[in-house]
Scaffold this motif. Structure first.
Motif, PDB file in Angstrom:
ATOM      1  N   GLY A 104       0.804  -1.223   0.000  1.00 12.26           N
ATOM      2  CA  GLY A 104       0.000   0.000   0.000  1.00 12.26           C
ATOM      3  C   GLY A 104       0.833   1.266   0.000  1.00 12.26           C
ATOM      4  N   ASN A 105       0.344   2.296  -0.669  1.00 12.74           N
ATOM      5  CA  ASN A 105       0.981   3.610  -0.645  1.00 12.74           C
ATOM      6  C   ASN A 105       0.450   4.405   0.538  1.00 12.74           C
ATOM      7  OD1 ASN A 105       2.451   3.242  -3.123  1.00 12.74           O
ATOM      8  ND2 ASN A 105       0.521   3.575  -4.220  1.00 12.74           N
ATOM      9  N   ILE A 106       1.220   5.375   0.999  1.00  7.33           N
ATOM     10  CA  ILE A 106       0.751   6.266   2.065  1.00  7.33           C
ATOM     11  C   ILE A 106       0.758   7.695   1.549  1.00  7.33           C
ATOM     12  CG2 ILE A 106       1.395   4.810   4.020  1.00  7.33           C
ATOM     13  CD1 ILE A 106       3.965   6.331   4.270  1.00  7.33           C
ATOM     14  N   LYS A 129       6.108   3.499   1.472  1.00 14.73           N
ATOM     15  CA  LYS A 129       5.046   2.500   1.430  1.00 14.73           C
ATOM     16  C   LYS A 129       4.572   2.246   2.852  1.00 14.73           C
ATOM     17  CE  LYS A 129       5.218   0.981  -3.013  1.00 14.73           C
ATOM     18  NZ  LYS A 129       4.077   0.743  -3.909  1.00 14.73           N
ATOM     19  N   SER A 130       3.364   1.688   2.972  1.00 11.32           N
ATOM     20  CA  SER A 130       2.879   1.336   4.303  1.00 11.32           C
ATOM     21  C   SER A 130       3.680   0.152   4.826  1.00 11.32           C
ATOM     22  CB  SER A 130       1.383   0.997   4.268  1.00 11.32           C
ATOM     23  OG  SER A 130       1.145  -0.116   3.442  1.00 11.32           O
ATOM     24  N   GLN A 136      -2.513   3.122   9.005  1.00 16.14           N
ATOM     25  CA  GLN A 136      -3.100   3.225   7.672  1.00 16.14           C
ATOM     26  C   GLN A 136      -2.917   1.963   6.837  1.00 16.14           C
ATOM     27  OE1 GLN A 136      -0.841   5.258   9.061  1.00 16.14           O
ATOM     28  NE2 GLN A 136      -1.024   7.384   8.370  1.00 16.14           N
ATOM     29  N   ALA A 137      -2.149   0.980   7.330  1.00 15.37           N
ATOM     30  CA  ALA A 137      -1.708  -0.133   6.490  1.00 15.37           C
ATOM     31  C   ALA A 137      -2.853  -0.898   5.845  1.00 15.37           C
ATOM     32  CB  ALA A 137      -0.833  -1.084   7.305  1.00 15.37           C
ATOM     33  N   SER A 138      -3.845  -1.295   6.656  1.00 15.86           N
ATOM     34  CA  SER A 138      -4.951  -2.094   6.110  1.00 15.86           C
ATOM     35  C   SER A 138      -5.730  -1.327   5.059  1.00 15.86           C
ATOM     36  CB  SER A 138      -5.890  -2.524   7.242  1.00 15.86           C
ATOM     37  OG  SER A 138      -5.223  -3.346   8.163  1.00 15.86           O
ATOM     38  N   MET A 144      -5.128  -0.077  -2.768  1.00 16.74           N
ATOM     39  CA  MET A 144      -4.243  -0.539  -3.834  1.00 16.74           C
ATOM     40  C   MET A 144      -4.834  -1.753  -4.551  1.00 16.74           C
ATOM     41  SD  MET A 144      -1.334  -0.681  -5.571  1.00 16.74           S
ATOM     42  CE  MET A 144      -0.079   0.297  -4.733  1.00 16.74           C
ATOM     43  N   PHE A 145      -5.310  -2.735  -3.777  1.00 13.05           N
ATOM     44  CA  PHE A 145      -5.871  -3.947  -4.357  1.00 13.05           C
ATOM     45  C   PHE A 145      -7.112  -3.625  -5.187  1.00 13.05           C
ATOM     46  CE2 PHE A 145      -8.557  -7.717  -4.333  1.00 13.05           C
ATOM     47  CZ  PHE A 145      -7.660  -8.712  -4.678  1.00 13.05           C
TER      48      PHE A 145
END
Length: 250
Positions: A104-106, A129-130, A136-138, A144-145
């Protein structure tokens, strides 16, 4: 040398003799707390429990916590999915996303101290990146997905996020995402393999083949009899083992 002055005040215990401390449940006639609604309303203190329930609900109503709603179709996604697989004899495969949250991007500037014993002094990591543990990771992994699979023609269920479908003529494939586990159910092997290739080209994936174990649930399937069973025996055994109750008897 000045002598130490000691207080002559009489010290009293923190709890007076009027109090009795009871350890354990149902001690000396003390009733243990109910564990469900039926026990609460049928117990000797039912009036007090009902009053507490009403007070709690009134507080939530006053704060506009919820509104009553019909459960939209498709909200119980996993059970509906395996029912469709069994009924239509669909292919059911599973894939695993490696290092999920690193994809994931942040959007914010996030700085992290370097691990002790590694890196340059007086420097920190500025994340691009996360990473695991980031709040915020989840969310960023989901965004992104969703962007990737949507670009390949998958449409997300409007009532249940992370459940997608893609159709091609009479062929179709369902895609269900559970953090880093992906279930794929399709009536077309070619479409199934095409989807796997798409996912593998976009993320670091592990193909687990036919689904056998997901979310702590074992999938037992007999396609010749059109039967698909779900078992949580392994999970139950682990819980019993954790609390040293494997040999317990009812």
């Amino acid at each position: 040398m000045v002598p130490v002055r000691r207080s002559t005040r009489v010290r009293r215990p923190a709890l007076s003799n009027d109090y009795i401390v009871l350890l354990g449940e149902d001690c000396g006639g003390l009733v243990s707390d109910p564990i469900n609604y039926e026990e609460a309303v049928d117990g000797p203190q039912n009036n007090e429990w009902l009053a507490a329930m009403k007070d709690e609900l009134q507080s939530m109503t006053a704060n506009d916590v919820w509104e009553l709603s019909e459960l939209p179709f498709g909200q119980v996604a996993f059970r509906i999915m395996v029912a469709l697989v069994a009924h239509f004899d669909l292919e059911l495969h599973q894939m695993d996303v490696k290092t999920t949250f690193l994809n994931g991007n942040i959007l914010e500037n996030v700085y992290m101290e370097q691990p002790e014993g590694f890196g340059s002094e007086h420097m920190v990591y500025k994340l691009k990146k996360s990473i695991y543990g980031l709040k915020q990771a989840s969310r960023q992994w989901y965004l992104m997905f969703d962007e990737v699979v949507s670009s390949f023609g998958f449409i997300e269920n409007p009532f249940n996020q992370c459940v997608y479908i893609r159709t091609s003529g009479s062929s179709f494939i369902f895609l269900v995402l559970y953090v880093d586990d992906i279930l794929l159910a399709s009536n077309d092997l070619a479409l199934l393999h095409e989807t796997k290739e798409m996912l593998s080209s976009s993320f670091d994936m592990k193909d687990l083949g036919e689904a056998a174990y997901v979310l702590g649930i074992e999938i037992c399937r007999n396609r010749s009899r059109n039967v698909l069973g779900l078992s949580q025996r392994s999970y139950i055994d682990k819980v019993l083992e954790r609390f040293a109750m494997l040999s317990c008897k009812l």
